[in-house]
Design an enzyme around this catalytic site. Structure first.
Site, short mmCIF file in Angstrom:
data_model
loop_
_atom_site.label_atom_id
_atom_site.label_comp_id
_atom_site.label_asym_id
_atom_site.label_seq_id
_atom_site.Cartn_x
_atom_site.Cartn_y
_atom_site.Cartn_z
CB THR A 126 59.18 -110.08 40.51
OG1 THR A 126 57.86 -109.56 40.61
CG2 THR A 126 59.36 -110.74 39.16
CE LYS A 204 46.31 -104.07 42.16
NZ LYS A 204 45.09 -103.73 41.43
N GLY A 255 36.37 -101.01 52.01
CA GLY A 255 36.42 -102.47 51.98
C GLY A 255 36.94 -103.01 50.68
CB CYS A 258 41.95 -104.01 45.66
SG CYS A 258 42.05 -105.37 44.50
CE LYS A 320 32.96 -102.23 43.43
NZ LYS A 320 33.88 -101.78 42.43
N1 LIG Z 1 39.77 -109.65 41.91
C1 LIG Z 1 40.21 -108.46 41.54
O1 LIG Z 1 39.42 -107.58 41.21
C2 LIG Z 1 41.69 -108.15 41.50
C3 LIG Z 1 42.10 -106.97 40.88
C4 LIG Z 1 43.46 -106.70 40.81
C5 LIG Z 1 44.38 -107.59 41.36
N2 LIG Z 1 43.94 -108.74 41.97
C6 LIG Z 1 44.95 -109.65 42.51
O2 LIG Z 1 45.00 -110.82 41.70
C7 LIG Z 1 45.33 -111.96 42.50
C8 LIG Z 1 44.25 -113.02 42.33
O3 LIG Z 1 43.02 -112.46 42.78
P1 LIG Z 1 41.62 -113.14 42.49
O4 LIG Z 1 40.58 -112.17 42.90
O5 LIG Z 1 41.61 -113.70 41.10
O6 LIG Z 1 41.68 -114.36 43.53
P2 LIG Z 1 40.64 -115.56 43.69
O7 LIG Z 1 40.65 -115.91 45.13
O8 LIG Z 1 39.36 -115.23 43.01
O9 LIG Z 1 41.31 -116.75 42.85
C9 LIG Z 1 42.54 -117.30 43.12
C10 LIG Z 1 42.51 -118.78 42.74
O10 LIG Z 1 43.83 -119.29 42.91
C11 LIG Z 1 43.72 -120.65 43.33
N3 LIG Z 1 45.01 -121.10 43.88
C12 LIG Z 1 45.53 -120.89 45.11
N4 LIG Z 1 46.76 -121.43 45.20
C13 LIG Z 1 47.03 -121.97 43.99
C14 LIG Z 1 48.15 -122.68 43.45
N5 LIG Z 1 49.25 -122.91 44.17
N6 LIG Z 1 48.08 -123.09 42.16
C15 LIG Z 1 46.97 -122.87 41.41
N7 LIG Z 1 45.89 -122.21 41.87
C16 LIG Z 1 45.91 -121.77 43.14
C17 LIG Z 1 42.55 -120.62 44.29
O11 LIG Z 1 42.00 -121.91 44.47
C18 LIG Z 1 41.60 -119.63 43.60
O12 LIG Z 1 40.66 -120.29 42.79
C19 LIG Z 1 45.46 -111.43 43.93
O13 LIG Z 1 46.79 -111.13 44.19
C20 LIG Z 1 44.62 -110.16 43.92
O14 LIG Z 1 45.05 -109.24 44.89
C21 LIG Z 1 42.62 -109.04 42.03
#
Ligand SMILES: NC(=O)c1ccc[n+]([C@@H]2O[C@H](COP(=O)([O-])OP(=O)(O)OC[C@H]3O[C@@H](n4cnc5c(N)ncnc54)[C@H](O)[C@@H]3O)[C@@H](O)[C@H]2O)c1
Length: 402
Positions: A126, A204, A255, A258, A320
């Site tokens: 950040t 986190k 796996g 996260c 899972k």
């Molecule tokens: N999925 C989960 O359960 C979960 C839980 C907690 C935290 N996170 C975190 O949240 C974040 C996002 O995860 P997610 O699962 O939603 O990812 P995801 O891959 O499902 O979605 C991310 C999206 O971002 C888009 N993207 C990439 N670069 C971009 C840009 N410059 N501008 C706009 N869009 C862009 C991609 O095309 C994709 O559609 C990650 O850091 C992940 O670690 C995910």
């Protein structure tokens, strides 16, 4: 579309539900994704990911005119970054998506705006993004609010947990923390816990590392018990009868995007200090290789005893139970390796949550069970729990099916 109040960058598993939630509060949201197919789908009121209740929420938000998607951001008052943060090369965090998303909105920022990162990020990200913003727009120093707020929802229950879970919110200064708390308080019922950006980032990473370390303990016990000829499941059940002991269950590895990923964000930055976190990752990865060896030795023993190679059912591919997600899945890794190492073997690959899979031909679980000599349980999917294996089958159970 009316002037956007909130721009959300990244419309994936987290960004899209977040967009729908905010829009459902009659707030104008522009969701931005670099993938035009995603944008097109959402603008039709449809969704591209599997998540209960999300289809209805998106359809209604789009229909009511509060949610729109685009490939480019527009001027708004609040910006949320929810893009992927994978690892690259030697398990080093890759924050290039966060950087690219931030760069795309820097020209749009104005005094009083709130910029939030939700992507799981290494400590200091950040502040790095703050410095990037101010290096290009120095006039915004002390004039915008910058905060980090990690997401901890459980896929499959996202629409509920987005609202109900507690959130940890850390600004680069107190004013930023307060501004971000005021923002989330409009959409979140859970408690909002104030801290600074670095602590929120670490929080986190620590949550998932804690799970990883605890699973590593269970996996280590499973290796010890295998040598000691003790049933690990029974052992853990008995140990957990102690009022202050709560050992988790072993499996065929760890796996998902996260728990199997986030600990590396700590290890790569603090390699000397993160000894337990690092060894936990090693143990959990090793457990998958150990399972591969176990499958091999079971097959060999069958061949010696029966003078022919066994037919083997490999049950489960997902990371899972009861989902179709293969990201960093140890079961998927094990199946790939077993097949690579035994090109002439006869295997039935089973994953009831996936219809078709490019990498292997999938077999129905009942058919695989009927035809196989050896049944290897890799994932405790609900379909497997009531099955009877048959008396003459050899069962290798890595996930406590029986
Ligand atoms: N999925 C989960 O359960 C979960 C839980 C907690 C935290 N996170 C975190 O949240 C974040 C996002 O995860 P997610 O699962 O939603 O990812 P995801 O891959 O499902 O979605 C991310 C999206 O971002 C888009 N993207 C990439 N670069 C971009 C840009 N410059 N501008 C706009 N869009 C862009 C991609 O095309 C994709 O559609 C990650 O850091 C992940 O670690 C995910």
């Amino acid at each position: 579309m009316r002037q956007a109040e909130v721009v959300i960058l990244g419309l994936g598993y987290i960004g899209l539900p977040t967009s729908a939630l905010i829009a459902s509060n009659k707030v104008q949201v522009l969701g931005v994704d670099i993938n035009p197919a995603v944008v097109e789908t959402i603008n039709k009121g449809e969704i591209h990911i599997v998540e209960p209740e999300l289809d209805k929420a998106v359809a209604s938000a789009v229909k009511n005119g509060y949610l729109k998607a685009a490939t480019k951001p527009v001027v708004a008052n609040n910006y949320i970054i929810v893009v992927p943060t994978p690892f690259k090369g030697n398990y080093e965090p890759d924050i290039s998506f966060v950087e690219a998303a931030t760069e795309s909105i820097i020209p749009l920022l104005k005094e009083g705006d709130l910029y939030i990162i939700e992507s799981t990020s290494p400590v200091g990200t950040t502040e790095k993004m703050m410095n990037l913003i101010f290096s290009i727009r120095p006039e915004l120093k002390n004039n915008i609010y910058i905060a980090y707020c990690p997401e901890r929802v459980l896929p499959g229950n996202v629409m509920y947990e987005l609202v109900e879970n507690d959130r940890v919110i850390g600004g680069v200064n107190e004013a930023s923390t307060d501004k971000a708390v005021a923002f989330y308080s409009k959409y979140v019922k859970g408690d909002l816990h104030k801290t600074n950006a670095r602590t929120a980032e670490m929080c986190k990473l620590v949550e998932n590392s804690s799970r990883d370390v605890q699973i590593a303990f269970a996996n280590e016990l499973s290796l010890i018990c295998d040598k000691a000829d003790i049933n690990v499941w029974e052992l853990i059940k008995l140990a957990n009868k102690h009022p202050r002991v709560n050992i988790l269950q072993p499996g065929c590895g760890v796996g998902g995007h996260c728990i199997a990923v986030d600990p590396y964000f700590i290890i790569s930055e603090f390699p000397k200090e993160s000894k337990i976190i690092s060894i936990a990752r090693e143990i959990n990865n090793y457990k998958s290789d150990w399972c591969i060896e176990k499958i091999k030795s079971t097959a060999l023993q069958f061949e010696i005893d029966n003078n022919r190679k066994p037919k083997i059912a490999l049950m489960g591919l997902a990371f899972k139970p009861n989902i179709d997600d293969l990201r960093e899945s140890p079961a998927n890794y094990i199946v790939k390796k077993v097949l690579e190492n035994d090109k002439n073997g006869k295997y039935f690959i089973v994953e009831p949550n996936i219809k078709e899979y490019k990498a292997f031909k999938l077999t129905d679980y009942k058919e695989a069970l009927a035809k196989a000599d050896v049944i290897v349980y890799l994932v405790a999917h609900k379909e497997f729990t009531d099955l009877t294996n048959g008396d003459n089958k050899i069962v290798v159970d890595f996930c406590k099916i029986s």
